[in-house]
Design a protein around this motif. Structure first.
Motif, PDB file in Angstrom:
ATOM      1  N   LYS A  59      16.387 -50.278   8.180  1.00 34.53           N
ATOM      2  CA  LYS A  59      16.121 -49.419   7.024  1.00 34.53           C
ATOM      3  C   LYS A  59      16.831 -49.930   5.777  1.00 34.53           C
ATOM      4  N   LEU A  60      18.066 -50.396   5.919  1.00 33.78           N
ATOM      5  CA  LEU A  60      18.804 -50.923   4.771  1.00 33.78           C
ATOM      6  C   LEU A  60      18.151 -52.198   4.234  1.00 33.78           C
ATOM      7  N   ARG A  61      17.701 -53.057   5.117  1.00 31.59           N
ATOM      8  CA  ARG A  61      17.015 -54.286   4.688  1.00 31.59           C
ATOM      9  C   ARG A  61      15.728 -53.941   3.945  1.00 31.59           C
ATOM     10  N   PHE A  62      15.002 -52.969   4.471  1.00 30.24           N
ATOM     11  CA  PHE A  62      13.752 -52.548   3.837  1.00 30.24           C
ATOM     12  C   PHE A  62      14.028 -51.930   2.473  1.00 30.24           C
ATOM     13  N   ALA A  63      15.058 -51.081   2.403  1.00 34.73           N
ATOM     14  CA  ALA A  63      15.410 -50.433   1.136  1.00 34.73           C
ATOM     15  C   ALA A  63      15.799 -51.465   0.080  1.00 34.73           C
ATOM     16  N   SER A  64      16.452 -52.531   0.504  1.00 31.48           N
ATOM     17  CA  SER A  64      16.843 -53.585  -0.427  1.00 31.48           C
ATOM     18  C   SER A  64      15.610 -54.243  -1.048  1.00 31.48           C
ATOM     19  N   LEU A  65      14.580 -54.433  -0.251  1.00 31.91           N
ATOM     20  CA  LEU A  65      13.321 -54.983  -0.768  1.00 31.91           C
ATOM     21  C   LEU A  65      12.718 -54.066  -1.830  1.00 31.91           C
TER      22      LEU A  65
ATOM     23  N   ASN B  78      20.640 -31.054  -7.044  1.00 32.35           N
ATOM     24  CA  ASN B  78      21.144 -32.416  -6.949  1.00 32.35           C
ATOM     25  C   ASN B  78      20.020 -33.437  -6.853  1.00 32.35           C
ATOM     26  N   TYR B  79      20.400 -34.683  -7.023  1.00 32.04           N
ATOM     27  CA  TYR B  79      19.446 -35.797  -7.063  1.00 32.04           C
ATOM     28  C   TYR B  79      20.072 -37.009  -6.385  1.00 32.04           C
ATOM     29  N   SER B  80      19.253 -37.772  -5.659  1.00 33.78           N
ATOM     30  CA  SER B  80      19.758 -38.946  -4.950  1.00 33.78           C
ATOM     31  C   SER B  80      18.809 -40.127  -5.051  1.00 33.78           C
ATOM     32  N   THR B  81      19.382 -41.323  -4.924  1.00 31.97           N
ATOM     33  CA  THR B  81      18.611 -42.534  -4.671  1.00 31.97           C
ATOM     34  C   THR B  81      19.147 -43.136  -3.378  1.00 31.97           C
ATOM     35  N   PHE B  82      18.678 -44.333  -3.034  1.00 31.57           N
ATOM     36  CA  PHE B  82      19.062 -44.899  -1.746  1.00 31.57           C
ATOM     37  C   PHE B  82      20.509 -45.401  -1.790  1.00 31.57           C
ATOM     38  N   PRO B  83      21.352 -44.953  -0.847  1.00 34.34           N
ATOM     39  CA  PRO B  83      22.756 -45.384  -0.864  1.00 34.34           C
ATOM     40  C   PRO B  83      22.919 -46.877  -0.560  1.00 34.34           C
ATOM     41  N   ILE B  84      24.022 -47.408  -0.981  1.00 35.76           N
ATOM     42  CA  ILE B  84      24.456 -48.799  -0.809  1.00 35.76           C
ATOM     43  C   ILE B  84      23.613 -49.782  -1.609  1.00 35.76           C
ATOM     44  N   VAL B  85      22.282 -49.790  -1.431  1.00 39.06           N
ATOM     45  CA  VAL B  85      21.459 -50.779  -2.142  1.00 39.06           C
ATOM     46  C   VAL B  85      21.361 -50.474  -3.634  1.00 39.06           C
ATOM     47  N   THR B  86      21.713 -49.258  -4.028  1.00 37.65           N
ATOM     48  CA  THR B  86      21.736 -48.911  -5.449  1.00 37.65           C
ATOM     49  C   THR B  86      23.171 -48.740  -5.956  1.00 37.65           C
ATOM     50  N   CYS B  87      24.136 -49.238  -5.197  1.00 40.31           N
ATOM     51  CA  CYS B  87      25.541 -49.049  -5.536  1.00 40.31           C
ATOM     52  C   CYS B  87      26.206 -50.394  -5.841  1.00 40.31           C
ATOM     53  N   PRO B  88      26.105 -50.874  -7.076  1.00 37.87           N
ATOM     54  CA  PRO B  88      26.665 -52.194  -7.400  1.00 37.87           C
ATOM     55  C   PRO B  88      28.176 -52.275  -7.287  1.00 37.87           C
TER      56      PRO B  88
ATOM     57  N   PRO C 272      13.682 -39.152   8.538  1.00 37.04           N
ATOM     58  CA  PRO C 272      12.653 -39.854   7.757  1.00 37.04           C
ATOM     59  C   PRO C 272      12.392 -39.232   6.389  1.00 37.04           C
ATOM     60  N   GLY C 273      12.618 -37.924   6.265  1.00 36.05           N
ATOM     61  CA  GLY C 273      12.416 -37.280   4.977  1.00 36.05           C
ATOM     62  C   GLY C 273      13.427 -37.750   3.953  1.00 36.05           C
ATOM     63  N   ALA C 274      14.701 -37.846   4.354  1.00 39.15           N
ATOM     64  CA  ALA C 274      15.749 -38.326   3.444  1.00 39.15           C
ATOM     65  C   ALA C 274      15.499 -39.787   3.090  1.00 39.15           C
ATOM     66  N   PHE C 275      15.185 -40.596   4.086  1.00 40.67           N
ATOM     67  CA  PHE C 275      14.898 -42.017   3.864  1.00 40.67           C
ATOM     68  C   PHE C 275      13.784 -42.193   2.837  1.00 40.67           C
ATOM     69  N   THR C 276      12.721 -41.424   2.992  1.00 35.43           N
ATOM     70  CA  THR C 276      11.573 -41.540   2.092  1.00 35.43           C
ATOM     71  C   THR C 276      11.903 -41.026   0.692  1.00 35.43           C
ATOM     72  N   ARG C 277      12.596 -39.897   0.589  1.00 35.71           N
ATOM     73  CA  ARG C 277      12.946 -39.352  -0.722  1.00 35.71           C
ATOM     74  C   ARG C 277      13.877 -40.296  -1.481  1.00 35.71           C
ATOM     75  N   TRP C 278      14.850 -40.857  -0.792  1.00 36.80           N
ATOM     76  CA  TRP C 278      15.748 -41.814  -1.449  1.00 36.80           C
ATOM     77  C   TRP C 278      14.970 -42.990  -2.035  1.00 36.80           C
ATOM     78  N   LEU C 279      14.027 -43.507  -1.242  1.00 31.66           N
ATOM     79  CA  LEU C 279      13.243 -44.643  -1.727  1.00 31.66           C
ATOM     80  C   LEU C 279      12.298 -44.218  -2.842  1.00 31.66           C
TER      81      LEU C 279
ATOM     82  N   LEU D 273      11.028 -44.467  -8.595  1.00 27.03           N
ATOM     83  CA  LEU D 273      10.797 -43.767  -9.857  1.00 27.03           C
ATOM     84  C   LEU D 273      11.766 -44.219 -10.948  1.00 27.03           C
ATOM     85  N   GLU D 274      13.025 -44.422 -10.600  1.00 28.36           N
ATOM     86  CA  GLU D 274      13.975 -44.906 -11.603  1.00 28.36           C
ATOM     87  C   GLU D 274      13.557 -46.272 -12.145  1.00 28.36           C
TER      88      GLU D 274
END
Length: 323
Positions: free
Chosen positions: A14-20, A97-107, A125-132, A137-138
């Motif tokens: 999931k982290l590898r996919f989110a990075s893409l 509150n509002y979130s994006t995907f952790p780690i891959v959006t944390c420089p 899967p809901g959190a994973f999808t909402r984060w992405l 959107l950003e």
């Protein structure tokens, strides 16, 4: 394209996919997701709505719309593909509150990668999808985020909060962080349009804040925003600690401290000895004023939550590393 075999049920996959996705490699991400859906068909004897196949199917559509620059087509009333961009909170966090995907959006992430509590929600899967979704959107359509924010604030829940308290509390980045100056400028510009919103957050993107202030001035950051300097930043960020701490929008440090034996416990269930331990560690680190986080937002003081209050400026708020 080479065969991927990425397992989108594992944390690593999931982290590898989110990075893409964060890198806007939407065509590749679509192929990987499509392959996974083919290899993992939905069990027709089970409910499809909100299943992993349902969420991943929606995610594929989002990726397709992002690639074609047409995300607005499936946006309505604060939702994209039927998923809300903003969250109303939960038992622990009762704020908008509002979130994006952790780690891959944390420089600014460093040691925190090893204890990031957000990763516990990767199994949903809901959190994973909402984060992405919000990460997309950003990058592609922040105007939809702005519209969703305005729509959400009209909700009776937040109109009631505004009437009773005189403001609406908002946590910006429950998960994830500021990724670049453009995104930072978007959020602070948006918050200035809604002075009735008191926003706060935790960040390790200190270099971005400093660059933002140097380019636009501290006044470009709304007075209604409070920044907590969260622990676990990488070495480059730590070199900036003294400078970032001098800004008036910074409340103070928010520190995660490991319990003896590196055991992880629910924050609300730590005992008095464990509280004394993390307090002692914080004092030994040189913090003059220390406050222990109770784990339930807005329950720590009689005047509201400390992390968003100027009353607790310069306090180090400490919490045990938790699961």
């Amino acid at each position: 394209m080479k065969k991927t075999n990425w397992d989108l049920r594992t944390k690593e996959g999931k982290l590898r996919f989110a990075s893409l996705v964060a890198q806007k490699k939407y065509p590749v991400a679509k192929i990987i997701l499509q392959e996974w859906l083919k290899k993992n068909p939905h069990d027709r004897e089970k409910k499809f709505k909100t299943s992993i196949n349902d969420f991943y199917g929606r995610l594929w559509v989002m990726l397709d719309l992002a690639e074609s620059k047409d995300l607005a087509r499936n946006y309505k009333n604060g939702k994209l593909e039927g998923m809300s961009i903003f969250s109303d909170g939960n038992d622990k966090l009762k704020f908008l509150n509002y979130s994006t995907f952790p780690i891959v959006t944390c420089p600014g992430a460093g040691a925190c990668k090893s204890f990031c509590y957000s990763l516990n929600s990767l199994r949903y899967p809901g959190a994973f999808t909402r984060w992405l979704m919000n990460t997309i959107l950003e990058n592609e359509a922040p105007e939809l985020i702005a519209d969703a924010f305005a729509y959400k604030l009209k909700n009776p829940t937040y109109q009631k909060e505004l009437k009773e308290k005189g403001f609406v509390t908002f946590r910006l980045y429950n998960d994830g962080d500021f990724t670049n100056l453009q995104t930072m400028g978007f959020w602070f510009g948006l918050l200035k349009k809604f002075p009735e919103v008191k926003a706060y957050g935790y960040s390790k993107s200190w270099g971005l804040f400093i660059r933002f202030v140097e380019e636009f001035g501290q006044d470009a950051i709304p007075r209604t925003y409070k920044l907590n300097l969260s622990s676990g930043a990488n070495g480059m960020q730590e070199l900036l600690r003294k400078k970032i701490s001098s800004y008036n929008f910074v409340r103070g440090d928010f520190i995660a401290i490991p319990l003896p034996g590196n055991k992880k416990k629910n924050v609300t269930k730590i005992n008095n000895d464990e509280k004394k331990y993390i307090y002692k560690v914080a004092k030994e680190q040189g913090h003059k004023k220390v406050m222990i986080c109770g784990g339930l937002c807005n329950s720590c003081t009689r005047i509201g939550h400390a992390c968003g209050s100027e009353v607790f400026d310069e306090y180090a708020i400490v919490i045990p590393i938790h699961g």
